[in-house]
Design a protein around this motif. Structure first.
Motif, PDB file in Angstrom:
ATOM      1  N   GLY A 113       0.649  -1.145  -0.035  1.00  0.00           N
ATOM      2  CA  GLY A 113       0.120   0.073   0.028  1.00  0.00           C
ATOM      3  C   GLY A 113       0.900   1.169   0.142  1.00  0.00           C
ATOM      4  N   PHE A 114       2.156   1.108  -0.039  1.00  0.00           N
ATOM      5  CA  PHE A 114       2.856   2.259  -0.248  1.00  0.00           C
ATOM      6  C   PHE A 114       2.818   2.951  -1.590  1.00  0.00           C
ATOM      7  CE2 PHE A 114       4.568   0.127   3.446  1.00  0.00           C
ATOM      8  CZ  PHE A 114       5.409   1.176   4.189  1.00  0.00           C
ATOM      9  N   SER A 115       2.895   4.192  -1.386  1.00  0.00           N
ATOM     10  CA  SER A 115       2.912   5.151  -2.854  1.00  0.00           C
ATOM     11  C   SER A 115       4.248   4.836  -3.519  1.00  0.00           C
ATOM     12  CB  SER A 115       2.872   6.443  -2.560  1.00  0.00           C
ATOM     13  OG  SER A 115       4.127   7.027  -1.953  1.00  0.00           O
ATOM     14  N   HIS A 116       4.209   5.049  -4.857  1.00  0.00           N
ATOM     15  CA  HIS A 116       5.483   4.647  -5.674  1.00  0.00           C
ATOM     16  C   HIS A 116       6.603   5.370  -5.078  1.00  0.00           C
ATOM     17  CE1 HIS A 116       8.017   3.704  -9.281  1.00  0.00           C
ATOM     18  NE2 HIS A 116       8.230   4.984  -9.292  1.00  0.00           N
ATOM     19  N   THR A 117       6.514   6.663  -4.895  1.00  0.00           N
ATOM     20  CA  THR A 117       7.690   7.741  -4.259  1.00  0.00           C
ATOM     21  C   THR A 117       7.887   7.298  -3.049  1.00  0.00           C
ATOM     22  OG1 THR A 117       6.549   9.430  -5.645  1.00  0.00           O
ATOM     23  CG2 THR A 117       8.181  10.046  -3.480  1.00  0.00           C
ATOM     24  N   ALA A 118       7.056   6.910  -2.064  1.00  0.00           N
ATOM     25  CA  ALA A 118       7.531   6.174  -0.828  1.00  0.00           C
ATOM     26  C   ALA A 118       8.443   4.920  -0.989  1.00  0.00           C
ATOM     27  CB  ALA A 118       6.426   6.132   0.169  1.00  0.00           C
ATOM     28  N   ALA A 119       7.740   3.987  -1.849  1.00  0.00           N
ATOM     29  CA  ALA A 119       8.649   2.802  -1.765  1.00  0.00           C
ATOM     30  C   ALA A 119      10.100   2.987  -2.572  1.00  0.00           C
ATOM     31  CB  ALA A 119       7.662   2.022  -3.034  1.00  0.00           C
ATOM     32  N   LEU A 120       9.986   4.049  -3.557  1.00  0.00           N
ATOM     33  CA  LEU A 120      11.399   4.270  -4.083  1.00  0.00           C
ATOM     34  C   LEU A 120      12.153   4.834  -2.905  1.00  0.00           C
ATOM     35  CD1 LEU A 120      12.860   4.219  -6.427  1.00  0.00           C
ATOM     36  CD2 LEU A 120      11.975   6.502  -7.287  1.00  0.00           C
ATOM     37  N   TYR A 121      11.793   5.880  -2.309  1.00  0.00           N
ATOM     38  CA  TYR A 121      12.627   6.454  -1.246  1.00  0.00           C
ATOM     39  C   TYR A 121      13.111   5.065  -0.280  1.00  0.00           C
ATOM     40  CZ  TYR A 121      11.945  11.104  -3.106  1.00  0.00           C
ATOM     41  OH  TYR A 121      11.832  12.238  -3.742  1.00  0.00           O
ATOM     42  N   SER A 122      12.123   4.654   0.244  1.00  0.00           N
ATOM     43  CA  SER A 122      12.397   3.395   0.980  1.00  0.00           C
ATOM     44  C   SER A 122      13.769   2.279   0.675  1.00  0.00           C
ATOM     45  CB  SER A 122      11.348   2.418   1.386  1.00  0.00           C
ATOM     46  OG  SER A 122      10.226   3.416   1.960  1.00  0.00           O
ATOM     47  N   ALA A 123      13.809   2.329  -0.747  1.00  0.00           N
ATOM     48  CA  ALA A 123      14.430   1.603  -1.561  1.00  0.00           C
ATOM     49  C   ALA A 123      15.999   2.097  -1.366  1.00  0.00           C
ATOM     50  CB  ALA A 123      14.146   1.124  -2.941  1.00  0.00           C
ATOM     51  N   LEU A 124      16.119   3.378  -1.621  1.00  0.00           N
ATOM     52  CA  LEU A 124      17.110   4.089  -1.467  1.00  0.00           C
ATOM     53  C   LEU A 124      17.687   4.107  -0.103  1.00  0.00           C
ATOM     54  CD1 LEU A 124      16.578   7.538  -3.386  1.00  0.00           C
ATOM     55  CD2 LEU A 124      18.327   5.721  -3.949  1.00  0.00           C
ATOM     56  N   GLY A 125      16.783   4.273   0.877  1.00  0.00           N
ATOM     57  CA  GLY A 125      17.140   3.932   2.546  1.00  0.00           C
ATOM     58  C   GLY A 125      17.864   2.489   2.567  1.00  0.00           C
ATOM     59  N   VAL A 126      17.443   1.436   2.019  1.00  0.00           N
ATOM     60  CA  VAL A 126      18.087   0.182   2.015  1.00  0.00           C
ATOM     61  C   VAL A 126      19.410   0.311   1.504  1.00  0.00           C
ATOM     62  CG1 VAL A 126      17.925  -1.924   1.035  1.00  0.00           C
ATOM     63  CG2 VAL A 126      15.699  -1.095   1.834  1.00  0.00           C
ATOM     64  N   ALA A 127      19.507   0.876   0.265  1.00  0.00           N
ATOM     65  CA  ALA A 127      20.921   1.130   0.028  1.00  0.00           C
ATOM     66  C   ALA A 127      21.889   1.961   0.618  1.00  0.00           C
ATOM     67  CB  ALA A 127      21.072   1.527  -1.724  1.00  0.00           C
ATOM     68  N   VAL A 128      21.496   3.051   1.343  1.00  0.00           N
ATOM     69  CA  VAL A 128      22.089   3.753   2.138  1.00  0.00           C
ATOM     70  C   VAL A 128      22.598   2.867   3.406  1.00  0.00           C
ATOM     71  CG1 VAL A 128      22.250   5.745   3.798  1.00  0.00           C
ATOM     72  CG2 VAL A 128      21.167   5.914   1.326  1.00  0.00           C
ATOM     73  N   ILE A 129      21.554   2.209   3.924  1.00  0.00           N
ATOM     74  CA  ILE A 129      21.979   1.303   5.278  1.00  0.00           C
ATOM     75  C   ILE A 129      22.976   0.253   4.824  1.00  0.00           C
ATOM     76  CG2 ILE A 129      21.063  -0.437   6.627  1.00  0.00           C
ATOM     77  CD1 ILE A 129      18.463   1.096   6.699  1.00  0.00           C
ATOM     78  N   PHE A 130      22.942  -0.233   3.481  1.00  0.00           N
ATOM     79  CA  PHE A 130      23.746  -1.443   2.858  1.00  0.00           C
ATOM     80  C   PHE A 130      25.324  -0.909   3.188  1.00  0.00           C
ATOM     81  CE2 PHE A 130      24.576  -4.557  -0.636  1.00  0.00           C
ATOM     82  CZ  PHE A 130      25.454  -5.398   0.141  1.00  0.00           C
ATOM     83  N   LEU A 131      25.356   0.485   2.526  1.00  0.00           N
ATOM     84  CA  LEU A 131      26.732   1.172   2.393  1.00  0.00           C
ATOM     85  C   LEU A 131      27.260   1.201   3.843  1.00  0.00           C
ATOM     86  CD1 LEU A 131      29.037   2.565   0.945  1.00  0.00           C
ATOM     87  CD2 LEU A 131      27.669   4.482   0.914  1.00  0.00           C
ATOM     88  N   VAL A 132      26.515   2.073   4.848  1.00  0.00           N
ATOM     89  CA  VAL A 132      26.844   2.354   6.290  1.00  0.00           C
ATOM     90  C   VAL A 132      27.259   1.296   6.975  1.00  0.00           C
ATOM     91  CG1 VAL A 132      26.141   3.395   8.384  1.00  0.00           C
ATOM     92  CG2 VAL A 132      25.444   4.564   6.104  1.00  0.00           C
ATOM     93  N   MET A 133      26.434   0.394   6.791  1.00  0.00           N
ATOM     94  CA  MET A 133      26.785  -1.044   7.786  1.00  0.00           C
ATOM     95  C   MET A 133      27.936  -1.853   7.081  1.00  0.00           C
ATOM     96  SD  MET A 133      24.879  -0.852  10.075  1.00  0.00           S
ATOM     97  CE  MET A 133      25.609  -2.372  10.963  1.00  0.00           C
TER      98      MET A 133
END
Length: 475
Positions: free
Chosen positions: A293-313
């Protein structure tokens, strides 16, 4: 011992750069291959919408175009070891860099979906080859106490490439065509090719070619004292002499009893690096969140958050892996990754349609990324670069990379089908079980290699002192 003593013009003090700076510079140039790996595998998520529109791709055709690079990676991983054995690590990385250039150009010029798939398969050969040889090259250059930190620069570079691909896909979607998104990767590939011209060959490969003076010179440029050079060179040649007969055995050496514990431990880690679900999250987070039920924009930004966490961790893991240890870091983090997936699956099964649960879904998703990316992902390529004996290092590292890419291919190719069968919540629970199995595997099968030279790890294998339980008993 005297034959190893560095001559005056080959001592560390004769270098323009301090040994630590020279070693770090070498690693930074080499891991550009990791950036290319991350970018070229990740950019398809942002480019696929345009590609689908241009070529009118069906759902199955989209999967084939996406997964072609993974199949090519398996082939590249298997072939890279033999090439590295023949022409050396440095020239192999240079060849792979040229293949990256050719691959992205062919992708950007493809006129049909078929040729795009074939071009991505070619590009996958470069991805698989670099994932096989770059960790080995860095591990063979690094001193034992820095090996973990230096090899994990490769992981960081992969994460940076994935993040760059995500940013390009999110913010340049309306400015760049998919051909431009893919072709810009030729720039870092050219930089890698030119940068490798000035880098040294692996001293361990040079010793295997009986080029002792050249190996001594390379070690002299990367070690802070003559005594380190003498001691390490003597250890390398000692192990090489013991392995000389085994080297002629070829792939048959993989069946030797003394090798088996390393193969089981290394290939198991390679498999669980992918089967634990991280790549599935990177590729399909927008799809899962849109279904929730997430909007396309929210889903896209969440995916970017996943990539950022991957890099930081991954960066945090790099800082910890030589202090905490490979085995201990994984055993600490992996159970919490499983817990995150169990909670995430439960929310999707019993309340995924409730908009009030959206923040919990994102929190669990990010928590999984923290514990998975900061644990087993840190050691996936590192273990493959340090466990295997010198007689089979190229071949075993190829097999390690092939298992890792093959597991990625299986996971990517079955994720949507698994969701269709089990629902998203059931799929999360399935991946949680795989994380638990992975934890048990590491606990019973993978010994600690922190602070040990490649030669001492091989001695443990030959002396039947490799398993975690036996090592702990010895202590």
């Amino acid at each position: 011992m005297n034959k190893y003593r560095p001559t005056p013009d080959k001592t560390p003090t004769a270098n323009a750069l301090h040994p630590n700076i020279y070693l770090l510079s070498t690693v930074i140039i080499t891991v550009i291959a990791g950036f290319l790996y991350g970018y070229d595998t990740g950019i398809i998520s942002g480019a696929l919408l345009q590609i689908t529109q241009e070529f009118d791709l069906s759902h199955n055709a989209q999967e084939l175009v996406t997964s072609a690079i993974l199949f090519g990676a398996v082939l590249g991983a298997l072939g890279g070891g033999k090439l590295a054995e023949i022409i050396g690590r440095r020239y192999t990385i240079m060849s792979i860099a040229v293949l990256y250039i050719v691959g992205v150009i062919c992708c950007s010029l493809s006129e049909t979906a078929f040729w795009l798939g074939m071009s991505r398969l070619l590009l996958g050969c470069a991805v698989g080859g670099s994932s096989q040889i770059v960790p080995v090259y860095i591990a063979e250059l690094a001193p034992a106490h820095k090996r973990g930190r230096l090899v994990t620069y490769f992981n960081i570079s992969i994460c940076t490439g994935i993040l760059a691909a995500g940013l390009v896909g999110a913010f340049l979607q309306h400015y760049w065509s998919w051909r431009t998104m893919i072709s810009v990767a030729a720039v870092p590939a050219v930089i890698l090719t030119l940068g490798m011209l000035k880098l040294p060959e692996s001293p361990r490969w040079l010793v295997g070619q009986k080029r002792i003076n050249e190996a001594r010179k390379v070690l002299g440029m990367m070690r802070e004292s003559d005594s380190e050079v003498v001691r390490e060179l003597w250890s390398i040649e000692k192990v090489r002499r013991e392995a000389s007969k085994s080297q002629r055995a070829g792939w048959g050496e993989l069946r030797k009893p003394y090798v088996r514990p390393a193969l089981i431990a290394g290939l198991g880690v390679a498999a669980f690096t992918q089967l634990s679900g991280l790549e599935m999250m990177i590729y399909y987070t927008p799809t899962f969140l849109s279904d929730a039920g997430f909007s396309h924009t929210a889903a896209l930004y969440s995916a970017l958050g996943v990539a950022v966490i991957f890099l930081v961790m991954t960066i945090i893991g790099k800082l910890l892996v030589d202090r905490v240890g490979r085995r201990k870091l994984t055993l600490i983090m992996m159970p919490w990754a499983a817990v995150s997936l169990i909670i995430l699956g439960g929310i999707w099964l019993f309340g995924g349609d409730n908009p009030n649960n959206s923040w919990i879904i994102v929190a669990c998703l990010f928590a999984f990324m923290v514990f998975n990316a900061g644990g087993i992902q840190v050691i996936g390529w590192l273990i493959g670069s340090e466990l295997y004996p010198v007689a089979i290092r190229e071949k075993a590292a190829s097999l390690h990379a092939a298992v890792l890419w093959g597991s990625n291919l299986i996971l990517t190719g079955t994720a949507l089908t698994l969701v269709h069968w089990l629902t998203i919540g059931g799929a999360m629970w399935f991946y949680a079980v795989l994380n638990i199995i992975g934890f048990l595997f590491v606990f019973f099968m993978v010994p600690e290699t922190k602070g040990k030279s490649l030669e001492s790890i091989e001695d443990d294998l030959r002396n039947n002192n490799f398993s975690p339980r036996r090592r702990e008993a010895v202590k």
